[in-house]
Write an enzyme that holds these catalytic residues in place. Structure first.
Site, PDB file in Angstrom:
ATOM      1  N   ARG A 108      13.144 -12.990  -4.422  1.00  0.00           N
ATOM      2  CA  ARG A 108      12.246 -12.785  -3.277  1.00  0.00           C
ATOM      3  C   ARG A 108      11.961 -14.140  -2.662  1.00  0.00           C
ATOM      4  O   ARG A 108      11.515 -15.066  -3.358  1.00  0.00           O
ATOM      5  CB  ARG A 108      10.926 -12.140  -3.666  1.00  0.00           C
ATOM      6  CG  ARG A 108       9.894 -12.286  -2.550  1.00  0.00           C
ATOM      7  CD  ARG A 108       8.634 -11.526  -2.736  1.00  0.00           C
ATOM      8  NE  ARG A 108       8.856 -10.104  -2.505  1.00  0.00           N
ATOM      9  CZ  ARG A 108       7.891  -9.221  -2.246  1.00  0.00           C
ATOM     10  NH1 ARG A 108       6.641  -9.629  -2.174  1.00  0.00           N
ATOM     11  NH2 ARG A 108       8.157  -7.948  -2.047  1.00  0.00           N
ATOM     12  N   HIS A 135      14.201  -6.061   3.589  1.00  0.00           N
ATOM     13  CA  HIS A 135      13.487  -5.651   2.375  1.00  0.00           C
ATOM     14  C   HIS A 135      14.141  -4.346   1.861  1.00  0.00           C
ATOM     15  O   HIS A 135      13.547  -3.276   1.915  1.00  0.00           O
ATOM     16  CB  HIS A 135      12.010  -5.434   2.710  1.00  0.00           C
ATOM     17  CG  HIS A 135      11.114  -5.363   1.513  1.00  0.00           C
ATOM     18  ND1 HIS A 135      11.546  -5.610   0.219  1.00  0.00           N
ATOM     19  CD2 HIS A 135       9.785  -5.060   1.398  1.00  0.00           C
ATOM     20  CE1 HIS A 135      10.520  -5.472  -0.616  1.00  0.00           C
ATOM     21  NE2 HIS A 135       9.456  -5.134   0.068  1.00  0.00           N
ATOM     22  N   GLN A 138      12.641  -1.677  -0.794  1.00  0.00           N
ATOM     23  CA  GLN A 138      11.544  -0.885  -0.225  1.00  0.00           C
ATOM     24  C   GLN A 138      12.077   0.405   0.422  1.00  0.00           C
ATOM     25  O   GLN A 138      11.429   1.454   0.377  1.00  0.00           O
ATOM     26  CB  GLN A 138      10.810  -1.744   0.821  1.00  0.00           C
ATOM     27  CG  GLN A 138       9.683  -1.059   1.543  1.00  0.00           C
ATOM     28  CD  GLN A 138       8.409  -0.949   0.707  1.00  0.00           C
ATOM     29  OE1 GLN A 138       7.976  -1.926   0.108  1.00  0.00           O
ATOM     30  NE2 GLN A 138       7.804   0.224   0.670  1.00  0.00           N
ATOM     31  N   ASP A 232       3.263  -2.126   9.226  1.00  0.00           N
ATOM     32  CA  ASP A 232       3.262  -3.230   8.260  1.00  0.00           C
ATOM     33  C   ASP A 232       2.325  -4.300   8.822  1.00  0.00           C
ATOM     34  O   ASP A 232       1.940  -4.241  10.005  1.00  0.00           O
ATOM     35  CB  ASP A 232       4.702  -3.763   8.120  1.00  0.00           C
ATOM     36  CG  ASP A 232       4.850  -4.838   7.042  1.00  0.00           C
ATOM     37  OD1 ASP A 232       3.913  -5.026   6.234  1.00  0.00           O
ATOM     38  OD2 ASP A 232       5.909  -5.505   7.008  1.00  0.00           O
ATOM     39  N   CYS A 273       4.287  -0.195   3.740  1.00  0.00           N
ATOM     40  CA  CYS A 273       4.889  -0.771   2.521  1.00  0.00           C
ATOM     41  C   CYS A 273       3.827  -1.406   1.630  1.00  0.00           C
ATOM     42  O   CYS A 273       4.042  -1.557   0.428  1.00  0.00           O
ATOM     43  CB  CYS A 273       5.946  -1.794   2.914  1.00  0.00           C
ATOM     44  SG  CYS A 273       5.294  -3.081   3.985  1.00  0.00           S
ATOM     45  N   ARG A 318       8.324   2.667  -5.585  1.00  0.00           N
ATOM     46  CA  ARG A 318       9.014   1.372  -5.702  1.00  0.00           C
ATOM     47  C   ARG A 318       9.588   1.208  -7.107  1.00  0.00           C
ATOM     48  O   ARG A 318      10.702   0.738  -7.288  1.00  0.00           O
ATOM     49  CB  ARG A 318       8.048   0.206  -5.422  1.00  0.00           C
ATOM     50  CG  ARG A 318       7.484   0.114  -4.013  1.00  0.00           C
ATOM     51  CD  ARG A 318       8.547  -0.081  -2.956  1.00  0.00           C
ATOM     52  NE  ARG A 318       9.440  -1.181  -3.269  1.00  0.00           N
ATOM     53  CZ  ARG A 318       9.124  -2.493  -3.198  1.00  0.00           C
ATOM     54  NH1 ARG A 318       7.945  -2.851  -2.778  1.00  0.00           N
ATOM     55  NH2 ARG A 318      10.020  -3.423  -3.493  1.00  0.00           N
TER      56      ARG A 318
HETATM   57  N1   CP Z   1       5.737  -3.691  -0.552  1.00  0.00           N
HETATM   58  C1   CP Z   1       5.896  -4.802  -1.279  1.00  0.00           C
HETATM   59  O1   CP Z   1       6.975  -5.395  -1.334  1.00  0.00           O
HETATM   60  O2   CP Z   1       4.791  -5.206  -1.961  1.00  0.00           O
HETATM   61  P1   CP Z   1       4.621  -6.584  -2.752  1.00  0.00           P
HETATM   62  O3   CP Z   1       4.597  -7.690  -1.746  1.00  0.00           O
HETATM   63  O4   CP Z   1       3.329  -6.438  -3.492  1.00  0.00           O
HETATM   64  O5   CP Z   1       5.787  -6.745  -3.696  1.00  0.00           O
HETATM   65  N1  NVA Z   2       6.539  -7.959   6.254  1.00  0.00           N
HETATM   66  C1  NVA Z   2       5.817  -8.192   5.019  1.00  0.00           C
HETATM   67  C2  NVA Z   2       6.245  -7.239   3.964  1.00  0.00           C
HETATM   68  C3  NVA Z   2       5.500  -7.347   2.671  1.00  0.00           C
HETATM   69  C4  NVA Z   2       5.963  -6.388   1.640  1.00  0.00           C
HETATM   70  C5  NVA Z   2       6.030  -9.627   4.568  1.00  0.00           C
HETATM   71  O1  NVA Z   2       7.185 -10.101   4.615  1.00  0.00           O
HETATM   72  O2  NVA Z   2       5.068 -10.287   4.209  1.00  0.00           O
END
Ligand code: CP
Ligand code: NVA
Length: 334
Positions: A108, A135, A138, A232, A273, A318
């Site tokens: 990540r 992502h 997700q 989001d 999400c 998830r």
């Molecule tokens: N939706 C999601 O990816 O959540 P986190 O940032 O908590 O992993």
């Molecule tokens: N768009 C958001 C998604 C988090 C799961 C981010 O990248 O912070």
């Protein structure tokens, strides 16, 4: 032909066929049922995975950890503060070291090219746990959730993404909807629309699957008769706090509230999400409220907590879907 994903990386959904994506959703449902029935499924005993997080996480990290343990694997978590990654060792060198020790790597962080490089250099299976552009894990959870809520079938459903339609989640939704024959609508200001090249790619995919991709600045037109309203946060991880003022100016008209939900079908669901700024019970939420006077941002508390909201089912999924992705890619070829 039977789907076989053994040894495949999971970097973005553009790399997968509709059948492969449907296979992962089916497998997620199967593993979810096993978990609910209390049936052990330590199918990957003896394997080890490492989770590299350059950005924070609750759901993704916990999903990889719990799913890894359920599958019988050893799981190691690394972040930039507790490893050499980034400051003292390049991603390329880190990948080559980890590839000697682990069977799979989750990443990540920032640019999509980093996760692509990790996959190329490590020689083991790599999963994208969120980059600036995409992502993908997700999406398997989200489509599983949509399928659970609309058991009659998801093809032809209208999914509207409200707000920052060029972020990683919006991009990925556009891809997965196109692949699975849903009608995707990006509803937001012109400044935050997805990049033209990805839109064209998704339109071409949708033309093959019976789906569609539409961009609109009109909330009423965008949300009319929608089956799914999705949003989001307005400022994603890695973007500076200073951008909040501009984003609030651009995206406030696209807040998901009762009015927006009234344009959709009465059977419509609300998805997010997560994490979400639906109240001021977070440090950033409180700071933004203090500075800009807004106590709810991308979604109102009423919608978030309301009967159409499925956000916690989505969060649970998830784990089941990440388990499916790891199992499918790490299992021995049949
Ligand atoms: N939706 C999601 O990816 O959540 P986190 O940032 O908590 O992993
Ligand atoms: N768009 C958001 C998604 C988090 C799961 C981010 O990248 O912070």
């Amino acid at each position: 032909m039977a789907v076989n994903l053994s040894g495949r990386n999971f970097l973005k959904l553009l790399d997968f066929t509709p059948d492969e994506i449907r296979y992962l959703i089916d497998l997620s449902a199967e593993l979810k049922a096993k978990k609910k029935a209390g049936e052990l499924h330590k199918y990957l005993e003896g394997k080890n995975i490492v989770l590299l997080f350059e950005k924070t996480s609750t759901r993704t990290r916990c999903s990889f950890e719990v799913a890894g343990h359920d599958l019988g694997m050893g799981v190691t978590y690394l972040d930039p503060k507790s490893s050499q990654m980034g400051k003292k060792e390049s991603i390329e060198d880190t990948a080559r070291v980890l590839g000697r020790m682990f069977d799979g790597i989750e990443y990540r962080g920032y640019a999509q090219e980093i996760v692509e490089e990790l996959a190329e250099k490590s020689g083991v299976v790599v999963w994208n746990g969120l980059t600036t552009e995409f992502h993908p894990t997700q999406m398997i959870a989200d489509m599983l959730t949509v399928r659970e809520k609309f058991p009659e079938g998801i093809e032809g459903k209208k999914l509207v993404f409200m707000g920052d339609a060029q972020n990683n989640v919006a991009n990925s939704l556009m891809v997965v909807c196109a692949k699975l024959g849903l009608n995707f609508v990006a509803c937001g200001p012109k400044e935050q629309m997805p990049v033209a090249e990805l839109v064209e790619t998704c339109k071409a995919i949708a033309a093959e699957t019976g789906g569609s991709v539409t961009l609109t600045e009109s909330v009423e037109e965008g949300c009319k008769d929608a089956d799914i309203i999705y949003t989001d946060i307005w400022v994603s991880m890695g973007e500076p706090y200073e951008i909040w003022g501009e984003r609030i100016r651009l995206l406030s008209p696209y807040q998901v509230n009762a009015q927006v939900m009234s344009y959709a079908k009465p059977t419509a669901i609300f998805m997010h999400c997560l994490p979400s700024y639906h109240d001021t019970n977070t440090t950033t939420g409180a700071e933004v409220a203090e500075q800009f006077g807004l106590t709810e941002l991308e979604v109102t508390d009423e919608v978030f907590e309301g009967p159409q909201s499925v956000v916690f089912d989505e969060a649970e999924n998830r784990m089941h879907s990440i388990k499916a992705i790891m199992y499918a890619t790490l299992k021995q070829p049949e």
